[in-house]
Design a protein around this motif. Structure first.
Motif, short mmCIF file in Angstrom:
data_model
loop_
_atom_site.label_atom_id
_atom_site.label_comp_id
_atom_site.label_asym_id
_atom_site.label_seq_id
_atom_site.Cartn_x
_atom_site.Cartn_y
_atom_site.Cartn_z
N ARG A 357 0.83 -1.21 0.00
CA ARG A 357 0.00 0.00 0.00
C ARG A 357 0.86 1.26 0.00
O ARG A 357 0.55 2.24 -0.68
CB ARG A 357 -0.95 -0.01 1.21
N TYR A 358 1.92 1.20 0.77
CA TYR A 358 2.84 2.34 0.82
C TYR A 358 3.38 2.67 -0.57
O TYR A 358 3.40 3.83 -1.00
CB TYR A 358 3.98 2.05 1.79
N GLU A 359 3.82 1.65 -1.28
CA GLU A 359 4.40 1.86 -2.61
C GLU A 359 3.37 2.41 -3.59
O GLU A 359 3.68 3.28 -4.41
CB GLU A 359 5.01 0.55 -3.13
N ARG A 360 2.14 1.91 -3.49
CA ARG A 360 1.08 2.43 -4.38
C ARG A 360 0.74 3.88 -4.05
O ARG A 360 0.51 4.69 -4.95
CB ARG A 360 -0.16 1.55 -4.28
N LEU A 361 0.73 4.20 -2.76
CA LEU A 361 0.44 5.58 -2.36
C LEU A 361 1.53 6.53 -2.85
O LEU A 361 1.24 7.60 -3.40
CB LEU A 361 0.32 5.66 -0.84
N VAL A 362 2.78 6.16 -2.65
CA VAL A 362 3.90 7.03 -3.08
C VAL A 362 3.86 7.23 -4.59
O VAL A 362 4.07 8.36 -5.08
CB VAL A 362 5.25 6.42 -2.64
N ALA A 363 3.58 6.18 -5.35
CA ALA A 363 3.53 6.31 -6.81
C ALA A 363 2.42 7.27 -7.24
O ALA A 363 2.63 8.12 -8.12
CB ALA A 363 3.31 4.93 -7.44
N LEU A 364 1.25 7.15 -6.63
CA LEU A 364 0.15 8.06 -6.97
C LEU A 364 0.48 9.48 -6.58
O LEU A 364 0.28 10.42 -7.37
CB LEU A 364 -1.14 7.61 -6.27
N GLN A 365 1.01 9.67 -5.37
CA GLN A 365 1.32 11.02 -4.92
C GLN A 365 2.40 11.66 -5.78
O GLN A 365 2.35 12.86 -6.10
CB GLN A 365 1.74 11.01 -3.44
N ASP A 366 3.39 10.88 -6.20
CA ASP A 366 4.41 11.42 -7.11
C ASP A 366 3.78 11.91 -8.41
O ASP A 366 4.14 12.97 -8.93
CB ASP A 366 5.46 10.36 -7.42
N ASP A 367 2.83 11.15 -8.95
CA ASP A 367 2.15 11.57 -10.17
C ASP A 367 1.38 12.87 -9.95
O ASP A 367 1.40 13.77 -10.79
CB ASP A 367 1.19 10.47 -10.65
N MET A 368 0.67 12.95 -8.83
CA MET A 368 -0.10 14.16 -8.53
C MET A 368 0.83 15.37 -8.38
O MET A 368 0.56 16.45 -8.94
CB MET A 368 -0.89 13.97 -7.22
N ALA A 369 1.92 15.20 -7.64
CA ALA A 369 2.84 16.31 -7.43
C ALA A 369 3.50 16.74 -8.73
O ALA A 369 3.70 17.95 -8.97
CB ALA A 369 3.92 15.89 -6.41
N TRP A 370 3.82 15.78 -9.58
CA TRP A 370 4.44 16.12 -10.86
C TRP A 370 3.48 16.92 -11.74
O TRP A 370 3.84 17.93 -12.34
CB TRP A 370 4.88 14.84 -11.57
N ASP A 371 2.22 16.49 -11.78
CA ASP A 371 1.23 17.24 -12.54
C ASP A 371 1.09 18.66 -12.01
O ASP A 371 0.99 19.62 -12.79
CB ASP A 371 -0.13 16.53 -12.49
N GLU A 372 1.05 18.79 -10.68
CA GLU A 372 0.93 20.13 -10.10
C GLU A 372 2.14 20.99 -10.44
O GLU A 372 2.01 22.17 -10.75
CB GLU A 372 0.78 20.01 -8.57
#
Length: 490
Positions: A357-372
């Protein structure tokens, strides 16, 4: 003269406490050890939130044992949250430690060191309540242009995963006049930016019965001439009120950045955590902040794998991350902390499930931060030039600093422009975005500031700067490695 070194672990409250420890030691006649030299006095300012806090401390103490055997006059002191929790067991496990002191009596350190030296035996002093507000103590600040200012200490919350309230005590608030006087004095010394600091900063005023005290404090900071940037950390969603949002939006020197811990996107888990808000309330705060400040950058803390967390609960967290579009997040894997209610809860989540779950959360958050961050390309930003923000600056021939929204920016400097000093302000245009930082290779201008002057004066007496092991979550900071879930400041 005897030399000292302070090693800091933990949240920004510990970082600020270490500034006071340095001030106390220097006031008592100690001098800071040059980088690379073995200090005569080594102080560990510890954290009890992380799972490996004990191992880290005793490992470091073990490394110093043979050093002390060869230098009997060397002294070792242990303070902070782990000292408050473990008390005399520290000297039982590591009898070569000279002093153990708690979170409520950091001002006792010089006296305890002298008593240990004279009596030739370990001194353990742990108070159970605060006697003197720490801000009255002398302070040796790390930065001449940016400063922490405590508005309160302690916490009245009862989060089931967090041991901090038991170690820091109930909330104690400073009077507004004392806070503003400290801010004004700092500005007079050249400080350009202050961060108002509290374990639960926006509940400030609870002790003297003014629920609008924090928004009033933000507005009052707006009236201090020469203070260009005001930040605060960390607010609790339960206490986040409309008047604070209005004060942020209407006070020009309050920055458009907000670090507000989420912890979980599941109402069921939030209830088990005793977080006293729910996901809809959290998302409404973000909506209101962005309505008032469209350019605000919002960061957070999230725990995965809290006892009883199901895949459905975890999907709720991912859903909030998608909706909130955080500019950055500190993510933690939950692990048991002795003395917390969550330690004995049923349905502890298996470690392999937590890791996934941690790895999936970090991957999603990285995508969100990159888009921002991509949305910032082409925009002009005002960057406060800083020391130590860009580890690769020498190789990339860039400088680094923080934009008004606290994003980390690495920027190039034309060959015909004088190099700005830390504390100066540079206007740059963003040319590239990464998940955790921005690059600006189009340079605008430099504004020399009194803060830069203060930095320049400080270079007349250079000192080594020790590393802080865990610090405040900031936009552009690399996500933390898997760690124990726990309370930051907030």
């Amino acid at each position: 003269m005897r030399t000292y070194e302070v090693r800091t672990y933990g949240c920004q409250m510990n970082v600020h406490d270490s500034e006071r420890l340095r001030g106390l030691l220097e006031d008592a006649g100690y001098v800071r050890a040059p980088e690379g030299d073995q200090a005569d006095v080594v102080v560990f300012n510890t954290c009890a939130v992380r799972e490996n806090a004990d191992n880290k401390l005793y490992g470091n103490l073990g490394h110093l044992a043979p050093v002390k055997a060869l230098r009997p006059d060397m002294q070792i002191a242990v303070g902070g949250c782990l000292a408050q929790k473990d008390k005399a067991s520290i000297t039982a496990k590591a009898p070569w430690v000279d002093v153990v002191f708690g979170t409520h009596n950091i001002g006792s350190l010089p006296v305890l060191l002298e008593r240990a030296r004279v009596e030739q035996e370990s001194q353990v002093e742990i108070l159970e309540s605060l006697e003197v507000f720490p801000s009255t103590l002398p302070t040796r600040r790390e930065s001449p242009y940016s400063a922490w200012v405590s508005v309160s200490v302690g916490c009245n919350n009862t989060c089931t995963f967090c041991i901090v309230p038991a170690l820091r005590g109930r909330e104690k608030d400073r009077r507004p006049g004392e806070i503003l006087a400290e801010v004004e004095a700092l500005v007079g010394e050249g400080v350009l930016e202050v961060t108002l600091l509290g374990q639960n900063v926006n509940s400030y005023g609870v002790e003297f019965g003014d629920r609008y005290a924090f928004s009033k404090l933000l507005r009052a900071c707006g009236g201090i001439d020469g203070l260009e940037r005001v930040r605060f950390t960390s607010p609790h969603p339960r206490d986040f009120t409309a008047d604070v949002i209005e004060a942020m939006a209407e006070t020009p020197n309050v920055m458009p950045s907000l670090h507000m811990p989420l912890q979980s996107g599941s109402d069921r888990v939030l209830k088990a955590m005793r977080r006293s808000y729910r996901r809809d309330r959290y998302l409404k705060i973000i909506e209101d902040v962005r309505a008032a400040m469209p350019d605000a950058a919002i960061t957070t803390d999230i725990i995965v794998g809290f006892p009883g967390e199901t895949e459905e609960d975890f999907q709720g967290t991912l859903d909030v991350v998608r909706q909130a579009r955080f500019a950055g997040a500190f993510t933690f894997q939950y692990s048991k902390r002795p003395g917390t209610p969550a330690e004995s809860m049923e349905d502890q989540v298996p470690r392999d499930v937590v890791q996934d779950r941690y790895e999936r959360l970090v991957a999603l958050q990285d995508d969100m931060a990159w888009d921002e961050n991509k949305s910032m390309v082409g925009r002009s930003l005002e960057v406060l030039v800083a020391e130590g923000e860009g580890r690769k600056d020498a190789a990339t021939h860039r400088l680094s600093g923080r934009a008004r929204d606290n994003r980390l920016v690495h920027f190039a400097l034309p060959s015909d422009v004088s190099k700005p000093r830390p504390g100066d302000l540079a206007t740059v245009e963003v040319t590239y975005a990464a998940p955790h930082h921005l690059v600006a290779d189009v340079f605008g201008a430099v504004r020399r500031t009194r803060a830069g002057d203060a930095w320049e004066r400080a270079q007349d007496a250079p000192v080594a700067t020790p590393g802080v092991m865990l610090g405040m979550p900031t936009i552009g900071a690399k996500p933390m490695e898997p760690a124990a879930g726990g309370c930051q400041v907030g």
